[in-house]
Design a protein around this motif. Sequence first.
Motif, PDB file in Angstrom:
ATOM      1  N   GLU A  54       0.816  -1.214   0.000  1.00 10.93           N
ATOM      2  CA  GLU A  54       0.000   0.000   0.000  1.00 10.93           C
ATOM      3  C   GLU A  54       0.850   1.265   0.000  1.00 10.93           C
ATOM      4  OE1 GLU A  54      -3.412   2.138   2.784  1.00 10.93           O
ATOM      5  OE2 GLU A  54      -2.977  -0.001   3.037  1.00 10.93           O
ATOM      6  N   ARG A  55       1.960   1.295   0.722  1.00 10.67           N
ATOM      7  CA  ARG A  55       2.791   2.495   0.829  1.00 10.67           C
ATOM      8  C   ARG A  55       3.825   2.591  -0.293  1.00 10.67           C
ATOM      9  NH1 ARG A  55       6.056   3.236   4.825  1.00 10.67           N
ATOM     10  NH2 ARG A  55       5.813   5.503   4.808  1.00 10.67           N
ATOM     11  N   THR A  56       3.883   1.611  -1.137  1.00  7.41           N
ATOM     12  CA  THR A  56       4.844   1.605  -2.237  1.00  7.41           C
ATOM     13  C   THR A  56       4.174   2.137  -3.495  1.00  7.41           C
ATOM     14  OG1 THR A  56       5.926  -0.332  -1.285  1.00  7.41           O
ATOM     15  CG2 THR A  56       6.406   0.176  -3.585  1.00  7.41           C
ATOM     16  N   GLN A  57       4.816   3.125  -4.131  1.00  3.14           N
ATOM     17  CA  GLN A  57       4.198   3.748  -5.307  1.00  3.14           C
ATOM     18  C   GLN A  57       4.655   3.144  -6.621  1.00  3.14           C
ATOM     19  OE1 GLN A  57       3.040   8.094  -4.892  1.00  3.14           O
ATOM     20  NE2 GLN A  57       5.021   8.076  -3.881  1.00  3.14           N
ATOM     21  N   GLY A  58       5.877   2.627  -6.667  1.00  2.00           N
ATOM     22  CA  GLY A  58       6.372   2.116  -7.938  1.00  2.00           C
ATOM     23  C   GLY A  58       7.489   1.122  -7.764  1.00  2.00           C
ATOM     24  N   MET A  59       7.943   0.545  -8.875  1.00  2.78           N
ATOM     25  CA  MET A  59       9.055  -0.404  -8.809  1.00  2.78           C
ATOM     26  C   MET A  59      10.300   0.276  -8.270  1.00  2.78           C
ATOM     27  SD  MET A  59       7.654  -3.111  -9.568  1.00  2.78           S
ATOM     28  CE  MET A  59       9.166  -3.963  -9.200  1.00  2.78           C
ATOM     29  N   LEU A  60      10.582   1.477  -8.758  1.00  4.83           N
ATOM     30  CA  LEU A  60      11.621   2.324  -8.168  1.00  4.83           C
ATOM     31  C   LEU A  60      10.892   3.416  -7.407  1.00  4.83           C
ATOM     32  CD1 LEU A  60      14.136   2.652 -11.144  1.00  4.83           C
ATOM     33  CD2 LEU A  60      14.117   0.969  -9.299  1.00  4.83           C
ATOM     34  N   ASP A  61      11.118   3.491  -6.111  1.00  2.00           N
ATOM     35  CA  ASP A  61      10.390   4.428  -5.248  1.00  2.00           C
ATOM     36  C   ASP A  61      11.417   5.247  -4.478  1.00  2.00           C
ATOM     37  OD1 ASP A  61       8.634   5.707  -3.530  1.00  2.00           O
ATOM     38  OD2 ASP A  61       7.383   3.941  -3.228  1.00  2.00           O
ATOM     39  N   PHE A  62      11.701   6.469  -4.984  1.00  2.00           N
ATOM     40  CA  PHE A  62      12.740   7.327  -4.401  1.00  2.00           C
ATOM     41  C   PHE A  62      12.095   8.560  -3.801  1.00  2.00           C
ATOM     42  CE2 PHE A  62      16.103   5.912  -7.771  1.00  2.00           C
ATOM     43  CZ  PHE A  62      16.068   4.624  -7.255  1.00  2.00           C
ATOM     44  N   ARG A  63      12.479   8.887  -2.553  1.00  2.00           N
ATOM     45  CA  ARG A  63      11.925  10.056  -1.874  1.00  2.00           C
ATOM     46  C   ARG A  63      13.043  10.841  -1.199  1.00  2.00           C
ATOM     47  NH1 ARG A  63       6.357   7.302   0.630  1.00  2.00           N
ATOM     48  NH2 ARG A  63       6.141   5.776  -1.056  1.00  2.00           N
ATOM     49  N   ARG A  64      13.055  12.136  -1.487  1.00  2.00           N
ATOM     50  CA  ARG A  64      14.041  13.032  -0.883  1.00  2.00           C
ATOM     51  C   ARG A  64      15.465  12.549  -1.185  1.00  2.00           C
ATOM     52  NH1 ARG A  64      10.231  11.736   2.483  1.00  2.00           N
ATOM     53  NH2 ARG A  64      11.609  10.376   3.678  1.00  2.00           N
ATOM     54  N   VAL A  65      15.781  12.528  -2.464  1.00  2.00           N
ATOM     55  CA  VAL A  65      17.117  12.139  -2.923  1.00  2.00           C
ATOM     56  C   VAL A  65      17.774  13.366  -3.544  1.00  2.00           C
ATOM     57  CG1 VAL A  65      18.431  10.638  -4.449  1.00  2.00           C
ATOM     58  CG2 VAL A  65      16.380   9.763  -3.316  1.00  2.00           C
ATOM     59  N   ALA A  66      18.930  13.739  -3.024  1.00  2.00           N
ATOM     60  CA  ALA A  66      19.599  14.956  -3.487  1.00  2.00           C
ATOM     61  C   ALA A  66      20.001  14.860  -4.956  1.00  2.00           C
ATOM     62  CB  ALA A  66      20.821  15.237  -2.617  1.00  2.00           C
ATOM     63  N   HIS A  67      20.453  13.682  -5.387  1.00  2.00           N
ATOM     64  CA  HIS A  67      20.808  13.516  -6.794  1.00  2.00           C
ATOM     65  C   HIS A  67      20.578  12.068  -7.183  1.00  2.00           C
ATOM     66  CE1 HIS A  67      22.602  14.723 -10.582  1.00  2.00           C
ATOM     67  NE2 HIS A  67      23.319  13.610 -10.572  1.00  2.00           N
ATOM     68  N   ALA A  68      19.685  11.846  -8.136  1.00  2.00           N
ATOM     69  CA  ALA A  68      19.371  10.508  -8.625  1.00  2.00           C
ATOM     70  C   ALA A  68      19.628  10.438 -10.120  1.00  2.00           C
ATOM     71  CB  ALA A  68      17.924  10.138  -8.327  1.00  2.00           C
ATOM     72  N   VAL A  69      20.202   9.340 -10.559  1.00  2.00           N
ATOM     73  CA  VAL A  69      20.443   9.106 -11.977  1.00  2.00           C
ATOM     74  C   VAL A  69      19.890   7.737 -12.333  1.00  2.00           C
ATOM     75  CG1 VAL A  69      22.172   8.800 -13.789  1.00  2.00           C
ATOM     76  CG2 VAL A  69      22.530  10.521 -11.998  1.00  2.00           C
ATOM     77  N   ILE A  70      19.009   7.690 -13.323  1.00  2.00           N
ATOM     78  CA  ILE A  70      18.531   6.429 -13.896  1.00  2.00           C
ATOM     79  C   ILE A  70      18.847   6.526 -15.381  1.00  2.00           C
ATOM     80  CG2 ILE A  70      16.552   4.928 -14.321  1.00  2.00           C
ATOM     81  CD1 ILE A  70      15.244   6.244 -11.828  1.00  2.00           C
ATOM     82  N   ASP A  71      19.810   5.730 -15.843  1.00  2.00           N
ATOM     83  CA  ASP A  71      20.340   5.897 -17.192  1.00  2.00           C
ATOM     84  C   ASP A  71      20.432   4.537 -17.885  1.00  2.00           C
ATOM     85  OD1 ASP A  71      21.589   6.770 -19.487  1.00  2.00           O
ATOM     86  OD2 ASP A  71      23.551   7.045 -18.555  1.00  2.00           O
ATOM     87  N   ASN A  72      19.910   4.469 -19.106  1.00  2.00           N
ATOM     88  CA  ASN A  72      20.024   3.273 -19.939  1.00  2.00           C
ATOM     89  C   ASN A  72      19.480   2.030 -19.233  1.00  2.00           C
ATOM     90  OD1 ASN A  72      20.592   1.942 -22.307  1.00  2.00           O
ATOM     91  ND2 ASN A  72      22.783   1.674 -21.875  1.00  2.00           N
ATOM     92  N   CYS A  73      18.362   2.206 -18.539  1.00  2.00           N
ATOM     93  CA  CYS A  73      17.691   1.101 -17.860  1.00  2.00           C
ATOM     94  C   CYS A  73      16.380   0.758 -18.567  1.00  2.00           C
ATOM     95  CB  CYS A  73      17.405   1.461 -16.401  1.00  2.00           C
ATOM     96  SG  CYS A  73      18.887   1.583 -15.361  1.00  2.00           S
ATOM     97  N   ARG A  74      15.839  -0.386 -18.205  1.00  2.00           N
ATOM     98  CA  ARG A  74      14.535  -0.799 -18.709  1.00  2.00           C
ATOM     99  C   ARG A  74      13.697  -1.212 -17.514  1.00  2.00           C
ATOM    100  NH1 ARG A  74      13.268  -2.885 -24.081  1.00  2.00           N
ATOM    101  NH2 ARG A  74      11.173  -3.769 -24.070  1.00  2.00           N
ATOM    102  N   ILE A  75      12.556  -0.545 -17.301  1.00  2.00           N
ATOM    103  CA  ILE A  75      11.668  -0.827 -16.171  1.00  2.00           C
ATOM    104  C   ILE A  75      10.354  -1.323 -16.752  1.00  2.00           C
ATOM    105  CG2 ILE A  75      10.472   0.148 -14.184  1.00  2.00           C
ATOM    106  CD1 ILE A  75      13.540   1.903 -15.426  1.00  2.00           C
ATOM    107  N   VAL A  76       9.991  -2.568 -16.447  1.00  2.00           N
ATOM    108  CA  VAL A  76       8.841  -3.183 -17.105  1.00  2.00           C
ATOM    109  C   VAL A  76       7.904  -3.832 -16.098  1.00  2.00           C
ATOM    110  CG1 VAL A  76      10.165  -3.603 -19.207  1.00  2.00           C
ATOM    111  CG2 VAL A  76      10.043  -5.389 -17.474  1.00  2.00           C
TER     112      VAL A  76
END
Length: 215
Positions: A54-76
């Motif tokens: 219930e508290r999870t919004q997505g497969m990747l669930d990031f909150r309050r991250v100063a710098h995030a990089v998601i590059d050349n990935c596949r999320i299915v």
Amino acid sequence: VSNLTLPKYVRLSGVPGATRIVYGGDGRLMVAEDAIHIELTGLVIDGANRWLGERTQGMLDFRRVAHAVIDNCRIVSSAKYGIAIERVSGRIERSIVSGAAEAGIYSVDATGLAISGNTVSDCANGGILVHRRQAGEDGTMVTGNRVERIAATRGGTGQYGNGINVFRADKVVLSGNVVSDCAFSAIRANGGSDIQISGNTCSRSGETAIYAEFA
């Protein structure tokens, strides 16, 4: 795997198309909170359409991250959002997000975010969402993405089913995107000001190509 909590600094890298992280279905896959630098590159992240808590919004669930990089990935195959981020700066680029039961990419209250060069497709309720809880400056740049085949399984009158949706977010730039086959609008801006919408290609929208309303 299930229930991974990422540390404040982490870099996970793999061989694009070959390194797979498959969700086991115990509530959440990968969560980061109050982190400094999170970087994911060259990974396939497969939700297998398994139940998310219930508290999870997505497969990747990031909150309050100063710098995030998601590059050349596949999320299915996420049972909710593919990527769900809140109060995050950084970039999501050159990635493929498909088969999400909600939207492919969902950003709330960004603090300096670039979403560029991605392909978002076959999602049930939205493509790329840039939202804020309260109206205010956001500044997210959504450029050069391809968004296609977006449904609106939740119904409604346009809250869902848009290729790119901006809600209450000011000073957002939407340019050079190719958006097609969306249940409602290719690009919808609702309650946001000072938004630039330029040089996009919008095809076969169920409602309109570009819809700007309120503010």
